[in-house]
Design a protein around this motif. Structure first.
Motif, mmCIF file in Angstrom:
data_model
loop_
_atom_site.group_PDB
_atom_site.id
_atom_site.type_symbol
_atom_site.label_atom_id
_atom_site.label_comp_id
_atom_site.label_asym_id
_atom_site.label_seq_id
_atom_site.Cartn_x
_atom_site.Cartn_y
_atom_site.Cartn_z
ATOM 1 N N GLN A 335 0.809 -1.218 0.000
ATOM 2 C CA GLN A 335 0.000 0.000 0.000
ATOM 3 C C GLN A 335 0.842 1.269 0.000
ATOM 4 O O GLN A 335 0.314 2.371 -0.126
ATOM 5 C CB GLN A 335 -0.935 0.002 1.209
ATOM 6 N N HIS A 344 -1.469 7.426 -2.012
ATOM 7 C CA HIS A 344 -2.456 6.851 -1.097
ATOM 8 C C HIS A 344 -2.792 7.871 -0.022
ATOM 9 O O HIS A 344 -2.013 8.792 0.251
ATOM 10 C CB HIS A 344 -1.896 5.585 -0.446
ATOM 11 N N PRO A 345 -3.944 7.727 0.626
ATOM 12 C CA PRO A 345 -4.243 8.613 1.750
ATOM 13 C C PRO A 345 -3.339 8.308 2.939
ATOM 14 O O PRO A 345 -2.857 7.182 3.097
ATOM 15 C CB PRO A 345 -5.713 8.304 2.069
ATOM 16 N N ILE A 365 -7.471 9.802 9.274
ATOM 17 C CA ILE A 365 -7.156 10.147 7.895
ATOM 18 C C ILE A 365 -6.906 11.645 7.817
ATOM 19 O O ILE A 365 -7.515 12.427 8.561
ATOM 20 C CB ILE A 365 -8.293 9.726 6.933
ATOM 21 N N VAL A 409 -14.465 8.291 3.056
ATOM 22 C CA VAL A 409 -13.198 7.971 2.377
ATOM 23 C C VAL A 409 -12.375 7.010 3.225
ATOM 24 O O VAL A 409 -11.810 6.028 2.718
ATOM 25 C CB VAL A 409 -12.409 9.251 2.068
ATOM 26 N N ARG A 412 -14.076 3.470 3.252
ATOM 27 C CA ARG A 412 -13.975 2.790 1.960
ATOM 28 C C ARG A 412 -12.540 2.367 1.665
ATOM 29 O O ARG A 412 -12.313 1.273 1.119
ATOM 30 C CB ARG A 412 -14.496 3.711 0.860
ATOM 31 N N TYR A 413 -11.590 3.216 2.015
ATOM 32 C CA TYR A 413 -10.200 2.856 1.739
ATOM 33 C C TYR A 413 -9.782 1.623 2.536
ATOM 34 O O TYR A 413 -9.220 0.668 1.981
ATOM 35 C CB TYR A 413 -9.276 4.024 2.061
ATOM 36 N N SER A 416 -11.295 -1.538 1.266
ATOM 37 C CA SER A 416 -10.797 -1.981 -0.041
ATOM 38 C C SER A 416 -9.501 -2.766 0.054
ATOM 39 O O SER A 416 -9.083 -3.398 -0.926
ATOM 40 C CB SER A 416 -10.573 -0.765 -0.945
ATOM 41 N N LEU A 417 -8.845 -2.735 1.193
ATOM 42 C CA LEU A 417 -7.532 -3.362 1.323
ATOM 43 C C LEU A 417 -7.662 -4.865 1.527
ATOM 44 O O LEU A 417 -8.612 -5.342 2.154
ATOM 45 C CB LEU A 417 -6.773 -2.752 2.505
#
Length: 453
Positions: A335, A344-345, A365, A409, A412-413, A416-417
């Motif tokens: 990541q 990436h965030p 975040i 955000v 969801r991030y 998604s991992l």
């Protein structure tokens, strides 16, 4: 991005590494050092007014100094796993886990069956494994209990020294440096990857007398000071002692002629509260004091790039950055990013065991200067990092739409991992390690406070 000098040399440095490998010359060595529990603002090169880090300051003047580096969590096991895998805790899984296979209850009276954790999965590909397979001699010398072999961070290391850390304060810096010098003496020809973990700034603070005398003002008895003042003086003395031992290591690299052909990466695993907001310790929250970390990178060569880099970067970015600059293929599903600005965030996460704290889990975040902290107990908060720490307040009612957007955000991030691989077979962590962890506050005691800044 880097300053002008560093920016101009970023691409030539990569080309040089590739050409070096292609010409059959020995690739550069890699020295990765973690400074356990070291706040960014207690180093001279980051603005501290006490002389805590003369050797690291000298290195920083001849290297790249990242001013906005972030840890992925606020305690040792997940942050080191992220350094070694380029993944966030959600993906590598080395974390507290009430259903994990590593029982942390040995020798603890009462019902502590949920005192469990997961180590690093054997399915993960680590930085040490990649470098070992590329022909590097790989060695690790550690000083804190969370880095013992049972937690799996030794994957890929041909040599892993986790001795001498049964005591409450772990292995002191002079013991780490002494073992490092012995290892270097045996690996003078092959390219090496040496990982060192210096533990001294971790509490309880009990620096050697010579370091204490250098920090504590003459005539001042630390025992007469307030708990906050006392802890900060002794903490700085611990950092000074660690810095002096790192200086001994640097001198040996120069003596052996290995300084110019070695990457040196210095990073803290996390910070420390030190009485800020009336709180001490780390590992339960995601304050700036806990997750802003120093990061100094010296590249190989006689004239390496220097300067301050203000782009945000995370511990997950160190592995892909090194592999790209060494011309080595990166494992899938990392990541982290190999170049700035990162793709990436910037996020962090911590999931304390409910039997150890009542503060709940935290996730974080960033969006420019806004920091959103999600909390499992409903204590989520939005703050502006552009405000002075003492003036920061919850902006949820002021910026409700931004708060909701950042919440989506973040969720969801992380969703998604990819999830961690196999956790490994159940086993009891030895009683000496458990006792050290409990004495250090990891396995019990009230939460030091909320997660806001």
């Amino acid at each position: 991005m880097p300053n002008g000098t560093a920016r101009r040399r970023l691409l030539p440095g990569l080309i040089g590494a590739l050409l070096l490998a292609g010409c059959g010359q020995a690739p550069p060595n890699v020295l990765l050092i973690t400074l356990d529990t070291t706040r960014v603002d207690r180093l001279g090169c980051y603005g501290h007014d006490r002389p805590t880090t003369p050797h690291l300051d000298e290195l920083a003047a001849r290297a790249l100094r990242y001013t906005r580096a972030y840890a992925v969590s606020s305690w040792t096991l997940p942050t080191h796993a992220s350094l070694f895998t380029g993944k966030l805790p959600t993906s590598h899984g080395a974390e507290y886990d009430p259903e994990g296979p590593l029982r942390l209850s040995a020798g603890i009276e009462g019902d502590f069956d949920m005192m469990r954790a997961r180590g690093l999965s054997e399915d993960e590909t680590t930085l040490a494994e990649v470098l070992r397979d590329a022909g590097y001699a790989t060695g690790g010398i550690v000083a804190g209990p969370w880095l013992k072999k049972v937690f799996g961070l030794d994957a890929g290391f041909e040599f892993w020294d986790d001795t001498g850390i049964e005591e409450l304060n772990g292995r002191r810096a002079d013991g780490v440096t002494r073992a490092a010098l012995e290892w270097l003496a045996q690996h003078d020809e092959a390219p090496f990857f040496l990982f060192l973990n210096y533990y001294d700034p971790h509490g309880p603070f009990s620096p050697p007398d010579e370091a204490k005398r250098a920090i504590v003002p003459p005539g001042v008895d630390p025992r007469t000071l307030s708990p906050v003042e006392q802890s900060r003086l002794l903490y700085d003395a611990e950092i000074l002692f660690m810095d002096r031992q790192i200086g001994v290591l640097f001198d040996e690299l120069r003596r052996r002629g290995r300084w110019e052909d070695t990457w040196i990466v210095i990073v803290a695993d996390h910070g420390e509260l030190l009485g800020n907001g009336g709180r001490f310790g780390h590992g339960d929250t995601l304050t700036e004091d806990e997750i802003r970390v120093p990061l100094i990178v010296k590249e190989p060569g006689v004239d390496p790039p220097t300067g301050a880099i203000d782009e945000r970067i995370q511990q997950t970015d160190i592995m892909p950055m090194l592999l790209a600059r060494l011309g080595l293929p990166a494992p899938r599903n990392m990541q982290g990013s190999a170049a700035l600005p990162v793709a990436h965030p910037i996020v962090a996460e911590v999931y304390p065991l409910e039997v150890a704290t009542d503060g709940g889990a935290w996730r974080m975040i960033l969006n420019r200067d806004l920091k959103y902290l999600w909390n499992s107990k409903g204590n989520s908060v939005l703050v502006s990092l552009s405000d002075p720490p003492e003036a920061r307040r919850d902006l949820t009612t002021v910026l409700p739409e931004e708060r909701e957007r950042m919440d989506r955000v973040l969720a969801r991030y992380l969703e998604s991992l990819p999830r961690p691989g196999a956790a490994g077979p159940p086993q009891e962590v030895d009683a000496a390690t458990v006792e050290a962890l409990r004495s250090l506050g990891y396995l019990g005691g009230p939460s030091p406070g909320t997660g806001g800044d």
